[in-house]
Design a protein around this motif. Structure first.
Motif, PDB file in Angstrom:
ATOM      1  N   TYR A 169     -10.508 -40.810   9.821  1.00 39.92           N
ATOM      2  CA  TYR A 169     -10.567 -39.446   9.291  1.00 39.92           C
ATOM      3  C   TYR A 169      -9.852 -39.416   7.946  1.00 39.92           C
ATOM      4  CZ  TYR A 169     -11.832 -38.433  14.126  1.00 39.92           C
ATOM      5  OH  TYR A 169     -12.445 -38.426  15.363  1.00 39.92           O
ATOM      6  N   LYS A 170     -10.607 -39.093   6.894  1.00 39.23           N
ATOM      7  CA  LYS A 170     -10.092 -39.195   5.530  1.00 39.23           C
ATOM      8  C   LYS A 170     -10.070 -37.802   4.892  1.00 39.23           C
ATOM      9  CE  LYS A 170     -12.221 -43.796   5.236  1.00 39.23           C
ATOM     10  NZ  LYS A 170     -11.067 -44.657   4.968  1.00 39.23           N
ATOM     11  N   PHE A 171      -8.876 -37.333   4.542  1.00 35.39           N
ATOM     12  CA  PHE A 171      -8.684 -35.983   4.035  1.00 35.39           C
ATOM     13  C   PHE A 171      -8.541 -36.009   2.509  1.00 35.39           C
ATOM     14  CE2 PHE A 171      -7.549 -36.065   8.423  1.00 35.39           C
ATOM     15  CZ  PHE A 171      -7.872 -34.807   8.930  1.00 35.39           C
ATOM     16  N   PHE A 172      -9.495 -35.380   1.823  1.00 37.47           N
ATOM     17  CA  PHE A 172      -9.437 -35.271   0.370  1.00 37.47           C
ATOM     18  C   PHE A 172      -8.471 -34.139   0.028  1.00 37.47           C
ATOM     19  CE2 PHE A 172     -13.206 -37.661   1.020  1.00 37.47           C
ATOM     20  CZ  PHE A 172     -13.528 -38.308  -0.165  1.00 37.47           C
ATOM     21  N   CYS A 173      -7.332 -34.513  -0.576  1.00 37.74           N
ATOM     22  CA  CYS A 173      -6.279 -33.537  -0.852  1.00 37.74           C
ATOM     23  C   CYS A 173      -6.101 -33.367  -2.352  1.00 37.74           C
ATOM     24  CB  CYS A 173      -4.958 -33.998  -0.227  1.00 37.74           C
ATOM     25  SG  CYS A 173      -5.038 -34.229   1.566  1.00 37.74           S
ATOM     26  N   PRO A 178      -5.358 -30.115   1.439  1.00 36.10           N
ATOM     27  CA  PRO A 178      -6.599 -30.714   1.958  1.00 36.10           C
ATOM     28  C   PRO A 178      -7.782 -29.769   1.754  1.00 36.10           C
ATOM     29  CG  PRO A 178      -4.799 -30.866   3.558  1.00 36.10           C
ATOM     30  CD  PRO A 178      -4.340 -29.933   2.492  1.00 36.10           C
ATOM     31  N   LYS A 179      -8.920 -30.325   1.348  1.00 39.74           N
ATOM     32  CA  LYS A 179     -10.115 -29.519   1.098  1.00 39.74           C
ATOM     33  C   LYS A 179     -11.326 -29.993   1.903  1.00 39.74           C
ATOM     34  CE  LYS A 179      -8.517 -26.797  -2.264  1.00 39.74           C
ATOM     35  NZ  LYS A 179      -8.456 -25.330  -2.147  1.00 39.74           N
ATOM     36  N   PHE A 180     -11.492 -31.301   2.021  1.00 38.95           N
ATOM     37  CA  PHE A 180     -12.657 -31.860   2.695  1.00 38.95           C
ATOM     38  C   PHE A 180     -12.215 -33.020   3.584  1.00 38.95           C
ATOM     39  CE2 PHE A 180     -13.913 -30.475  -1.601  1.00 38.95           C
ATOM     40  CZ  PHE A 180     -14.791 -29.456  -1.277  1.00 38.95           C
ATOM     41  N   ILE A 181     -13.046 -33.294   4.606  1.00 36.20           N
ATOM     42  CA  ILE A 181     -12.749 -34.379   5.543  1.00 36.20           C
ATOM     43  C   ILE A 181     -13.940 -35.323   5.608  1.00 36.20           C
ATOM     44  CG2 ILE A 181     -12.036 -34.986   7.883  1.00 36.20           C
ATOM     45  CD1 ILE A 181     -11.294 -31.944   8.200  1.00 36.20           C
ATOM     46  N   GLN A 182     -13.675 -36.593   5.409  1.00 34.65           N
ATOM     47  CA  GLN A 182     -14.697 -37.639   5.537  1.00 34.65           C
ATOM     48  C   GLN A 182     -14.430 -38.408   6.826  1.00 34.65           C
ATOM     49  OE1 GLN A 182     -15.343 -40.230   2.057  1.00 34.65           O
ATOM     50  NE2 GLN A 182     -15.096 -41.974   3.421  1.00 34.65           N
ATOM     51  N   VAL A 241      -5.919 -38.907   2.140  1.00 33.03           N
ATOM     52  CA  VAL A 241      -5.029 -39.304   3.233  1.00 33.03           C
ATOM     53  C   VAL A 241      -5.886 -39.744   4.409  1.00 33.03           C
ATOM     54  CG1 VAL A 241      -3.221 -38.560   4.818  1.00 33.03           C
ATOM     55  CG2 VAL A 241      -3.264 -37.671   2.462  1.00 33.03           C
ATOM     56  N   ASP A 242      -5.744 -40.998   4.818  1.00 30.75           N
ATOM     57  CA  ASP A 242      -6.542 -41.550   5.899  1.00 30.75           C
ATOM     58  C   ASP A 242      -5.730 -41.606   7.192  1.00 30.75           C
ATOM     59  OD1 ASP A 242      -8.215 -41.903   3.779  1.00 30.75           O
ATOM     60  OD2 ASP A 242      -8.419 -44.075   3.977  1.00 30.75           O
ATOM     61  N   LEU A 243      -6.302 -41.019   8.248  1.00 24.44           N
ATOM     62  CA  LEU A 243      -5.646 -40.971   9.545  1.00 24.44           C
ATOM     63  C   LEU A 243      -6.593 -41.437  10.638  1.00 24.44           C
ATOM     64  CD1 LEU A 243      -4.070 -37.384   9.263  1.00 24.44           C
ATOM     65  CD2 LEU A 243      -2.903 -39.552   8.822  1.00 24.44           C
ATOM     66  N   TYR A 244      -6.024 -41.887  11.738  1.00 27.69           N
ATOM     67  CA  TYR A 244      -6.787 -42.206  12.944  1.00 27.69           C
ATOM     68  C   TYR A 244      -6.344 -41.260  14.055  1.00 27.69           C
ATOM     69  CZ  TYR A 244      -7.640 -46.690  10.582  1.00 27.69           C
ATOM     70  OH  TYR A 244      -7.992 -47.653   9.681  1.00 27.69           O
ATOM     71  N   TYR A 245      -7.271 -41.012  14.979  1.00 25.35           N
ATOM     72  CA  TYR A 245      -6.910 -40.221  16.160  1.00 25.35           C
ATOM     73  C   TYR A 245      -7.568 -40.864  17.373  1.00 25.35           C
ATOM     74  CZ  TYR A 245      -6.501 -36.368  19.463  1.00 25.35           C
ATOM     75  OH  TYR A 245      -6.216 -35.610  20.574  1.00 25.35           O
TER      76      TYR A 245
END
Length: 285
Positions: A169-173, A178-182, A241-245
């Motif tokens: 999950y990549k958050f364009f900040c 944050p505005k968009f999620i890839q 910002v790249d995160l895993y869940y």
């Protein structure tokens, strides 16, 4: 002699610019305008030239960034560290667990995912890592934030998802917001990618890779992930910002200042412009 050297450097840079312009147009379908950049892809190229990216080195160093994450959001979000090495020959394969992830700290995408170490050719893996440590990601891709990083091999625990496909999950900040999620998946088979707004509405957009046949479900911890992305991007003009869940836990992945090197095509182009409108390049000055 000095004039000749300056002329040679100038000619080299001119040739380099021409190659970039040609590659940019081939990928994006329009001419690169660095004098008055409008789209996200153009602005990322501008940032590479004028954004003084060296100051962000500590954020892209996969080892050093761990301290930043610990201070900003807490070490509970870090993938457990097994070890870090300056020299490949220091690695004792027998002391490693059955599965793990090996990463070059000074690059993006230079990883070896080990599901079962008995099935991996140790010498081949070590040769690949030696090549990493001898290579400059900055010289290869002109991303100056990777310029002043001491090359190391970082070995972390391998995190998995019950589905068999660990989503990224990549958050364009932009300017700390944050505005968009890839969302990326099927990374090692047929790479898929979807993009969403913060309310998990899918955007009718293809960004380089094919869309998922069935869009990923909204993660249960989305609100917390958005807040973590906000905290990690605080004070930065732009960062992804790249995160895993997985297994009800959030893990930090990495911070990226020049996604896809600015060379991933937005289709339709409208979204290249939409993302670009969010980025004020004056914040880099």
């Amino acid at each position: 002699m000095k004039k000749r050297i300056r002329r040679t450097k100038r000619n080299f840079q001119t040739d380099k610019n021409k190659l970039l312009n040609k590659k940019f147009k081939k990928i994006h379908g329009y001419d690169l305008n660095l004098e008055n950049p409008k789209t996200f892809s153009e602005k990322i190229q501008w940032v590479k030239y004028h954004g003084k990216l060296e100051r962000f080195s500590k954020y892209v160093d996969k080892y050093e960034v761990r301290q930043y994450v610990k201070e900003k959001i807490g070490e509970q979000y870090l993938i457990p560290l097994i070890s870090v090495f300056d020299n490949v020959d220091q690695i004792d394969w027998n002391m490693l667990p059955e599965s793990f992830a090996m990463k070059a700290n000074h690059a993006s995408g230079w990883n070896i995912i080990v599901e079962d170490k008995t099935m991996v050719n140790q010498e081949s893996a070590k040769n690949k890592m030696r090549k990493w440590l001898q290579s400059s990601y900055y010289k290869l891709f002109s991303e100056a934030n990777y310029r002043n990083i001491k090359p190391r091999v970082v070995i972390e625990e391998l995190i998995k998802d019950p589905s068999g496909d660990l989503k990224d999950y990549k958050f364009f900040c932009f300017h700390g917001e944050p505005k968009f999620i890839q969302v990326d998946g099927d990374r090692f088979t047929e790479h898929k990618r979807d993009l969403f707004d913060l309310d998990w509405n899918k955007l009718p957009l293809k960004l380089k890779f094919t869309n998922f046949k069935q869009s990923p479900l909204k993660p249960a911890a989305l609100n917390e992930m958005i807040q973590l992305a906000r905290q990690l991007s605080e004070g930065l003009p732009f960062v992804r910002v790249d995160l895993y869940y997985t297994n009800d836990r959030i893990y930090f992945g990495e911070l990226t200042f020049t996604p896809g090197n600015g060379l991933e095509r937005f289709s339709p182009r409208y979204y290249d412009e939409l993302f670009g409108n969010c980025l004020d390049i004056n914040r880099y000055i």
